[in-house]
Scaffold this active site. Structure first.
Site, short mmCIF file in Angstrom:
data_model
loop_
_atom_site.label_atom_id
_atom_site.label_comp_id
_atom_site.label_asym_id
_atom_site.label_seq_id
_atom_site.Cartn_x
_atom_site.Cartn_y
_atom_site.Cartn_z
CG PHE A 151 -1.93 -1.14 1.19
CD1 PHE A 151 -3.10 -1.05 0.45
CD2 PHE A 151 -1.67 -2.32 1.87
CE1 PHE A 151 -4.01 -2.10 0.41
CE2 PHE A 151 -2.57 -3.38 1.84
CZ PHE A 151 -3.75 -3.27 1.10
CG LEU A 152 5.00 1.30 -1.52
CD1 LEU A 152 5.17 2.26 -2.68
CD2 LEU A 152 6.32 0.61 -1.23
CE LYS A 153 0.85 8.46 1.34
NZ LYS A 153 0.72 7.60 2.52
CE LYS A 206 -2.33 -1.62 -4.25
NZ LYS A 206 -1.71 -0.53 -3.52
CB CYS A 262 -1.21 2.32 -8.55
SG CYS A 262 0.39 1.59 -8.18
CE LYS A 265 -0.27 -1.61 -12.13
NZ LYS A 265 -0.90 -2.42 -11.11
CE LYS A 323 2.42 9.71 -5.39
NZ LYS A 323 1.71 8.98 -4.34
N1 LIG Z 1 4.43 1.91 -7.76
C1 LIG Z 1 3.60 1.94 -6.73
O1 LIG Z 1 3.37 2.98 -6.11
C2 LIG Z 1 2.93 0.68 -6.26
C3 LIG Z 1 2.29 0.67 -5.01
C4 LIG Z 1 1.68 -0.50 -4.58
C5 LIG Z 1 1.68 -1.62 -5.41
N2 LIG Z 1 2.27 -1.57 -6.62
C6 LIG Z 1 2.29 -2.80 -7.45
O2 LIG Z 1 3.56 -3.42 -7.31
C7 LIG Z 1 3.95 -4.03 -8.55
C8 LIG Z 1 5.28 -3.47 -9.01
O3 LIG Z 1 5.11 -2.08 -9.26
P1 LIG Z 1 6.36 -1.12 -9.53
O4 LIG Z 1 5.81 0.24 -9.65
O5 LIG Z 1 7.42 -1.42 -8.53
O6 LIG Z 1 6.81 -1.66 -10.96
P2 LIG Z 1 8.15 -1.31 -11.77
O7 LIG Z 1 7.78 -1.41 -13.19
O8 LIG Z 1 8.77 -0.07 -11.23
O9 LIG Z 1 9.14 -2.52 -11.40
C9 LIG Z 1 8.95 -3.84 -11.78
C10 LIG Z 1 10.33 -4.49 -11.94
O10 LIG Z 1 10.18 -5.90 -12.12
C11 LIG Z 1 11.19 -6.33 -13.02
N3 LIG Z 1 10.85 -7.67 -13.53
C12 LIG Z 1 9.91 -8.02 -14.46
N4 LIG Z 1 9.91 -9.35 -14.61
C13 LIG Z 1 10.82 -9.87 -13.78
C14 LIG Z 1 11.25 -11.19 -13.47
N5 LIG Z 1 10.70 -12.27 -14.05
N6 LIG Z 1 12.25 -11.36 -12.58
C15 LIG Z 1 12.80 -10.28 -11.97
N7 LIG Z 1 12.42 -9.02 -12.20
C16 LIG Z 1 11.45 -8.81 -13.09
C17 LIG Z 1 11.22 -5.23 -14.05
O11 LIG Z 1 12.41 -5.26 -14.80
C18 LIG Z 1 11.09 -3.99 -13.16
O12 LIG Z 1 12.36 -3.50 -12.75
C19 LIG Z 1 2.78 -3.75 -9.51
O13 LIG Z 1 1.91 -4.85 -9.46
C20 LIG Z 1 2.12 -2.54 -8.92
O14 LIG Z 1 0.77 -2.46 -9.25
C21 LIG Z 1 2.92 -0.46 -7.05
#
Ligand SMILES: NC(=O)c1ccc[n+]([C@@H]2O[C@H](COP(=O)([O-])OP(=O)(O)OC[C@H]3O[C@@H](n4cnc5c(N)ncnc54)[C@H](O)[C@@H]3O)[C@@H](O)[C@H]2O)c1
Length: 436
Positions: A151-153, A206, A262, A265, A323
């Site tokens: 849940f981080l922002k 979530k 987030c 999507k 943001k």
């Molecule tokens: N960004 C946010 O604020 C946030 C907050 C809560 C939840 N989420 C969720 O967390 C998940 C990740 O989000 P994010 O923003 O960190 O994504 P991101 O795109 O910044 O990072 C994802 C990383 O995963 C790597 N990756 C892909 N396939 C891989 C594999 N098979 N092995 C190893 N690494 C691999 C990619 O190269 C990339 O570096 C998403 O499902 C997102 O919805 C994101």
């Protein structure tokens, strides 16, 4: 930690900070090279020094070596991306690939933790993927799959992870639940914040959280547009309703719509899931429609004031990131606004404290978009100022200097940052969202 993006890198680093031995894996070799060279590929307040001290202490390492990553820990966190597919569903290929990697290599008990935001039923798919890989190898090893949505922002990710409001754990395996309690104990010494539930409820929680927040934003944006028509001031209305403890002040700011990696999507993915179940979410359809229209609300106001063709006009644009306090440009409203302005023949002088490099990467180098070195520099030769992201440094500008720098005294504020009386007293025409 599988995946070293916003979530994986912050989670891995914060887990190392409390004394764990963390190995972060990514398929992106450049990212790993940057991290191993002491760099940090994303902007997140407080993250860089935390990475540095944990690397130095030897508790935090980065690799592209899948064998090493699977061998490293009993806990395998999946924190890879789940981008939207063309039909709006979450693209699960990275999650499934990560699970398969574990199943193809594990040789002892593993707890596989879904930290990515994944549709209900994903834990079952992850479990089946690992079981299939084990069957193909002709081996049997025990494992558990846990849902642990994050849940981080962005912009406050380290702070959120270190001091979470709640930690959701969806699991039915007692050993895995006990391990998750131990992992998160250092982050909740003050009082218990860990909620244990079944896996499907955790997965849905979530999406429900993000859908609720997106709904509040669209609700306020729609009301702001009505306030415009009625001659009411949405800022008074916001305070008038926010003071009701049943409503509260959070996420009631009207503006140019929600963006980021987030909300857009996750709203789409939840709608997709609901449609598949024959229970489409009418409310969320509206939330999305309102948001898409809101991204162009500011351009509508510009067109109302300056006319439909903006050929020969230049706009100073403050704020590119979706943001403040992040460099993330994914689905940023600035992109829709810039696209519409240049489409109508205008040029844009953009400034952002952090996201300029990322903006150049996603928008490409083009003649009609220039990048200024300071907010004031962006105003030079511009017909109007357009405020898109509410960075702190934009909150109290010198309005006299703005009027002198602009070719026309026009301010279009997409975040309602200013007191209309103050801006007008400086001789500027002020247009905001739902304000008198
Ligand atoms: N960004 C946010 O604020 C946030 C907050 C809560 C939840 N989420 C969720 O967390 C998940 C990740 O989000 P994010 O923003 O960190 O994504 P991101 O795109 O910044 O990072 C994802 C990383 O995963 C790597 N990756 C892909 N396939 C891989 C594999 N098979 N092995 C190893 N690494 C691999 C990619 O190269 C990339 O570096 C998403 O499902 C997102 O919805 C994101």
């Amino acid at each position: 930690m599988i995946g070293t993006g916003y979530v994986g890198l912050v989670t891995g680093t914060c887990l190392a900070e409390v004394g764990n031995d963390v190995l972060c894996l990514d398929v992106d070799a450049r990212k790993i090279e940057t991290l191993n060279g002491g760099g940090v590929p994303i902007h997140e307040p407080g993250l860089e020094p935390m990475i540095a001290r944990n690397r130095e202490a030897g508790r935090l390492r980065f690799t592209t070596d899948v064998d090493a990553a699977v061998a490293h820990g009993a806990l395998q966190f999946i924190a890879v991306g789940t981008p939207p597919d063309e039909d709006g569903s979450a693209d699960m290929q990275y999650v499934i690939a990560a699970a398969r990697n574990v199943g193809e290599r594990m040789s002892e008990y593993k707890i596989v933790v879904d930290k990515s935001t994944v549709p209900v039923g994903t834990a079952d798919r992850v479990r089946e993927t690992i079981a299939q890989a084990l069957r193909a190898r002709g081996v049997e090893h025990p494992f558990a799959v846990v849902s642990n949505p994050e849940f981080l922002k962005e912009g406050a990710a380290v702070e959120d992870f270190m001091k979470p409001d709640r930690i959701v754990v969806g699991a039915d395996d007692e050993r895995a639940i006990a391990t998750m309690r131990a992992v998160y104990a250092p982050f909740q010494r003050n009082h218990e914040r860990l909620l244990v539930m079944d896996v499907r409820s955790a997965e849905l929680t979530k999406y429900a959280a993000n859908a609720m927040l997106a709904t509040r934003i669209s609700f306020m944006n729609e009301l702001a547009n009505l306030a415009d028509a009625l001659g009411a001031d949405i800022e008074h209305v916001r305070q008038g309703i926010g003071s009701d403890p049943r409503i509260g002040y959070h996420f009631l700011y009207p503006g140019v719509g929600y963006g980021g990696s987030c909300f857009p999507k996750d709203v789409k993915a939840l709608q997709y899931t609901a449609r598949q179940q024959g229970r489409p979410l009418a409310l969320l359809d509206a939330v999305e429609r309102v948001n898409d229209a809101q991204k162009l609300r500011l351009v509508e106001k510009i067109v109302e004031r300056l006319g439909g063709s903006l050929a020969g006009r230049t706009f100073a644009l403050w704020g590119l990131a979706f943001k403040p306090n992040t460099d993330d440009m994914r689905e940023a409203p600035s992109r829709a606004i810039i696209h519409e302005l240049v489409q109508r023949g205008a040029r844009v002088n953009a400034y952002d404290p952090i996201a300029m490099h990322e903006a150049q990467r996603v928008l490409g180098r083009r003649n009609d978009i220039a990048y200024a070195t300071s907010p004031m520099h962006a105003l030079e030769g511009a017909d109007a100022l357009v405020v898109v992201t509410e960075w702190k440094e934009f909150r109290s500008p010198d309005f006299d200097a703005i009027r002198k720098a602009l070719r026309q005294p026009l301010v279009f504020d997409g975040r309602n940052l200013y007191d209309p009386a103050l801006v007008r007293a400086a001789g500027l025409e002020y247009f905001a969202i739902g304000r008198r």
